[in-house]
Design a protein around this motif. Structure first.
Motif, PDB file in Angstrom:
ATOM      1  N   UNK A 101      37.926  45.339  52.459  1.00  0.00           N
ATOM      2  CA  UNK A 101      38.166  46.392  51.484  1.00  0.00           C
ATOM      3  C   UNK A 101      38.030  45.892  50.050  1.00  0.00           C
ATOM      4  N   UNK A 102      37.955  44.608  49.850  1.00  0.00           N
ATOM      5  CA  UNK A 102      37.885  44.057  48.495  1.00  0.00           C
ATOM      6  C   UNK A 102      36.719  43.084  48.380  1.00  0.00           C
ATOM      7  N   UNK A 103      36.237  42.934  47.160  1.00  0.00           N
ATOM      8  CA  UNK A 103      35.174  41.966  46.884  1.00  0.00           C
ATOM      9  C   UNK A 103      35.821  40.651  46.468  1.00  0.00           C
ATOM     10  N   UNK A 104      35.751  39.643  47.344  1.00  0.00           N
ATOM     11  CA  UNK A 104      36.384  38.369  47.014  1.00  0.00           C
ATOM     12  C   UNK A 104      35.450  37.522  46.147  1.00  0.00           C
ATOM     13  N   UNK A 105      35.882  36.343  45.774  1.00  0.00           N
ATOM     14  CA  UNK A 105      35.096  35.495  44.878  1.00  0.00           C
ATOM     15  C   UNK A 105      33.754  35.097  45.501  1.00  0.00           C
ATOM     16  N   UNK A 106      33.748  34.884  46.810  1.00  0.00           N
ATOM     17  CA  UNK A 106      32.498  34.518  47.471  1.00  0.00           C
ATOM     18  C   UNK A 106      31.492  35.665  47.398  1.00  0.00           C
ATOM     19  N   UNK A 107      31.953  36.899  47.663  1.00  0.00           N
ATOM     20  CA  UNK A 107      31.065  38.068  47.575  1.00  0.00           C
ATOM     21  C   UNK A 107      30.506  38.189  46.158  1.00  0.00           C
ATOM     22  N   UNK A 108      31.368  38.064  45.162  1.00  0.00           N
ATOM     23  CA  UNK A 108      30.941  38.192  43.770  1.00  0.00           C
ATOM     24  C   UNK A 108      29.962  37.090  43.366  1.00  0.00           C
ATOM     25  N   UNK A 109      30.083  35.923  43.994  1.00  0.00           N
ATOM     26  CA  UNK A 109      29.161  34.830  43.675  1.00  0.00           C
ATOM     27  C   UNK A 109      27.739  35.141  44.126  1.00  0.00           C
ATOM     28  N   UNK A 110      27.575  35.969  45.162  1.00  0.00           N
ATOM     29  CA  UNK A 110      26.240  36.369  45.610  1.00  0.00           C
ATOM     30  C   UNK A 110      25.730  37.572  44.822  1.00  0.00           C
ATOM     31  N   UNK A 111      26.623  38.373  44.268  1.00  0.00           N
ATOM     32  CA  UNK A 111      26.237  39.585  43.545  1.00  0.00           C
ATOM     33  C   UNK A 111      25.407  39.212  42.323  1.00  0.00           C
ATOM     34  N   UNK A 112      24.338  39.975  42.056  1.00  0.00           N
ATOM     35  CA  UNK A 112      23.378  39.605  41.007  1.00  0.00           C
ATOM     36  C   UNK A 112      23.949  39.671  39.600  1.00  0.00           C
ATOM     37  N   UNK A 113      24.989  40.461  39.383  1.00  0.00           N
ATOM     38  CA  UNK A 113      25.560  40.574  38.047  1.00  0.00           C
ATOM     39  C   UNK A 113      26.658  39.528  37.885  1.00  0.00           C
ATOM     40  N   UNK A 114      26.542  38.700  36.874  1.00  0.00           N
ATOM     41  CA  UNK A 114      27.471  37.594  36.690  1.00  0.00           C
ATOM     42  C   UNK A 114      28.455  37.904  35.560  1.00  0.00           C
ATOM     43  N   UNK A 115      29.482  37.073  35.478  1.00  0.00           N
ATOM     44  CA  UNK A 115      30.474  37.226  34.426  1.00  0.00           C
ATOM     45  C   UNK A 115      31.258  38.515  34.509  1.00  0.00           C
ATOM     46  N   UNK A 116      31.612  38.902  35.718  1.00  0.00           N
ATOM     47  CA  UNK A 116      32.294  40.187  35.903  1.00  0.00           C
ATOM     48  C   UNK A 116      33.758  40.099  35.511  1.00  0.00           C
ATOM     49  N   UNK A 117      34.207  41.103  34.759  1.00  0.00           N
ATOM     50  CA  UNK A 117      35.614  41.176  34.385  1.00  0.00           C
ATOM     51  C   UNK A 117      36.321  42.255  35.164  1.00  0.00           C
ATOM     52  N   UNK A 118      37.527  42.575  34.710  1.00  0.00           N
ATOM     53  CA  UNK A 118      38.335  43.558  35.412  1.00  0.00           C
ATOM     54  C   UNK A 118      37.719  44.938  35.437  1.00  0.00           C
ATOM     55  N   UNK A 119      37.020  45.323  34.364  1.00  0.00           N
ATOM     56  CA  UNK A 119      36.389  46.636  34.320  1.00  0.00           C
ATOM     57  C   UNK A 119      35.319  46.758  35.394  1.00  0.00           C
ATOM     58  N   UNK A 120      34.481  45.734  35.530  1.00  0.00           N
ATOM     59  CA  UNK A 120      33.437  45.757  36.542  1.00  0.00           C
ATOM     60  C   UNK A 120      34.035  45.807  37.947  1.00  0.00           C
ATOM     61  N   UNK A 121      35.108  45.055  38.160  1.00  0.00           N
ATOM     62  CA  UNK A 121      35.740  45.074  39.483  1.00  0.00           C
ATOM     63  C   UNK A 121      36.326  46.434  39.794  1.00  0.00           C
ATOM     64  N   UNK A 122      36.820  47.127  38.761  1.00  0.00           N
ATOM     65  CA  UNK A 122      37.354  48.474  38.967  1.00  0.00           C
ATOM     66  C   UNK A 122      36.248  49.432  39.381  1.00  0.00           C
ATOM     67  N   UNK A 123      35.058  49.288  38.775  1.00  0.00           N
ATOM     68  CA  UNK A 123      33.940  50.145  39.150  1.00  0.00           C
ATOM     69  C   UNK A 123      33.505  49.847  40.580  1.00  0.00           C
ATOM     70  N   UNK A 124      33.354  48.562  40.903  1.00  0.00           N
ATOM     71  CA  UNK A 124      32.921  48.185  42.249  1.00  0.00           C
ATOM     72  C   UNK A 124      33.901  48.658  43.314  1.00  0.00           C
ATOM     73  N   UNK A 125      35.183  48.617  42.997  1.00  0.00           N
ATOM     74  CA  UNK A 125      36.197  48.986  43.981  1.00  0.00           C
ATOM     75  C   UNK A 125      36.522  50.460  43.994  1.00  0.00           C
ATOM     76  N   UNK A 126      35.909  51.245  43.086  1.00  0.00           N
ATOM     77  CA  UNK A 126      36.217  52.665  43.013  1.00  0.00           C
ATOM     78  C   UNK A 126      35.380  53.487  43.970  1.00  0.00           C
ATOM     79  N   UNK A 127      35.949  54.572  44.452  1.00  0.00           N
ATOM     80  CA  UNK A 127      35.241  55.453  45.371  1.00  0.00           C
ATOM     81  C   UNK A 127      36.175  55.932  46.453  1.00  0.00           C
ATOM     82  N   UNK A 128      35.778  56.984  47.188  1.00  0.00           N
ATOM     83  CA  UNK A 128      36.665  57.542  48.215  1.00  0.00           C
ATOM     84  C   UNK A 128      37.069  56.543  49.298  1.00  0.00           C
ATOM     85  N   UNK A 129      36.110  55.785  49.856  1.00  0.00           N
ATOM     86  CA  UNK A 129      36.410  54.785  50.883  1.00  0.00           C
ATOM     87  C   UNK A 129      35.386  53.673  50.749  1.00  0.00           C
ATOM     88  N   UNK A 130      35.818  52.535  50.199  1.00  0.00           N
ATOM     89  CA  UNK A 130      34.894  51.471  49.819  1.00  0.00           C
ATOM     90  C   UNK A 130      35.031  50.282  50.767  1.00  0.00           C
TER      91      UNK A 130
END
Length: 334
Positions: free
Chosen positions: A207-236
């Motif tokens: 249900x969450x994007x851990x550090x390993x997942x984020x390390x593969x994600x193409x967008x780097x330097x993600x802060x709290x705002x980006x994590x809120x967008x990634x984690x937002x939605x009806x069922x993620x």
């Protein structure tokens, strides 16, 4: 192209056909030796002072001198899809928006102003799904002030290529100097064929994007705002294929389930492991999860120049529904 009973090409459109889908033929270089014809199909968004403006399915705005017309006619809308789910633009636009939620939004009539600290244009642009309740110039001024107060450039997200999309708004923005920066397509398809793909790699869902997942994600330097967008939605859900050596996953993906719809995003594979089916296996695992939550249809986004992704999604049964574009406000000197 329209041909009369006498065998001549004819122009059978008038200013009364503004807003309709048309097909026109014009001389590329009137009067030049070896004259050549050019055909254009799209929505007639204006016809003023001897110039027709036609917005094509891909969002390109074409201006045509009335004097260069050789033939023209109103044509029916593009034929309905013959397979997979059906969806109106209005339904799909709302579902797409809920899958990539901003951290802040405000209504301007039927427009939604969205902001997320600049993380992606989708979360930092206006979604115009109705009348803003103001004349267009006043609405755009309000948009610029709203984004300016947040230190962000103003973007308007428009769509073309399906009934109910915004060809006319595209033409109005271009007339005012707004610059189209990005074009992508929303593709849709049935969910079950994706889920039926054979299981292979060990896909882990969370249900969450851990550090390993984020390390593969193409967008780097993600802060709290980006994590809120990634984690937002009806069922993620987030998917990972663990690497044999641990650490950064071999492949990842993101899923949002929203009623009958499931969305796939951030499907990324280690460059050294591509063409081994990992992206398909990630999507299959996510599709099975979505079916378990009651979804039956799926959508995803493909950038216009990403031929590799388009080929993969076509093999999985997806097809383009509409294109969308991000228009950026003119620079102060333009």
């Amino acid at each position: 192209m329209e041909i009369s009973a006498a065998g001549r090409l004819e122009v059978r459109i008038t200013t009364a056909d503004v807003g309709k889908r048309v097909s026109v033929r014009r001389l590329s270089e009137p009067g030049a030796p070896g004259e050549k014809f050019t055909d254009t199909v799209g929505v007639l968004t204006s016809w003023d002072k001897g110039v027709l403006v036609i917005t094509r399915k891909d969002g390109q705005v074409v201006r045509i001198a009335e004097s260069s017309l050789v033939a023209g006619k109103v044509v029916p809308a593009a034929p309905a899809r013959r397979r997979g789910p059906s969806a109106s633009y209005e339904e799909l636009a709302a579902v797409v928006s809920r899958a990539w939620r901003p951290v802040e939004s405000e209504r301007l009539g039927g427009w939604e102003l969205r902001a997320a600290g600049g993380f992606t244009r989708r979360a930092n642009s206006v979604l115009p799904l109705g009348d803003p309740g103001l004349p267009l110039d006043a609405a755009l001024d309000a948009v610029r002030r709203w984004y300016g107060a947040r230190g962000l450039p103003a973007y308007v997200q428009t769509a073309t290529g399906a009934p109910g999309t915004q060809e006319a708004l595209c033409a109005e923005l271009e007339e005012r100097g707004w610059v189209r920066e990005v074009t992508a397509e929303v593709w849709i398809g049935a969910l079950a064929p994706v889920a039926d793909r054979a299981e292979g790699a060990r896909v882990v869902l969370s249900r969450t994007a851990d550090e390993a997942w984020l390390a593969r994600y193409q967008r780097k330097g993600l802060g709290g705002t980006a994590l809120a967008v990634l984690g937002g939605g009806p069922s993620v859900w987030f998917a990972s294929v663990p690497a044999d050596s641990g650490g950064v996953p071999s492949a990842i993906g993101r899923l949002v389930v929203d009623g009958r719809w499931a969305s796939f995003a951030a499907v990324e594979v280690d460059p050294g492991l591509r063409r081994r089916g990992l992206a398909t296996e990630v999507m299959a695992a996510l599709a099975r999860r979505a079916l378990g939550e009651g979804a039956s249809a799926a959508w995803l986004q493909v950038e216009a120049d990403n031929a590799g992704a388009g080929a993969l999604y076509a093999r999985l049964g997806f097809a383009a529904h509409h294109a969308y574009h991000h228009y950026r406000e003119p620079s102060p000197t333009s």
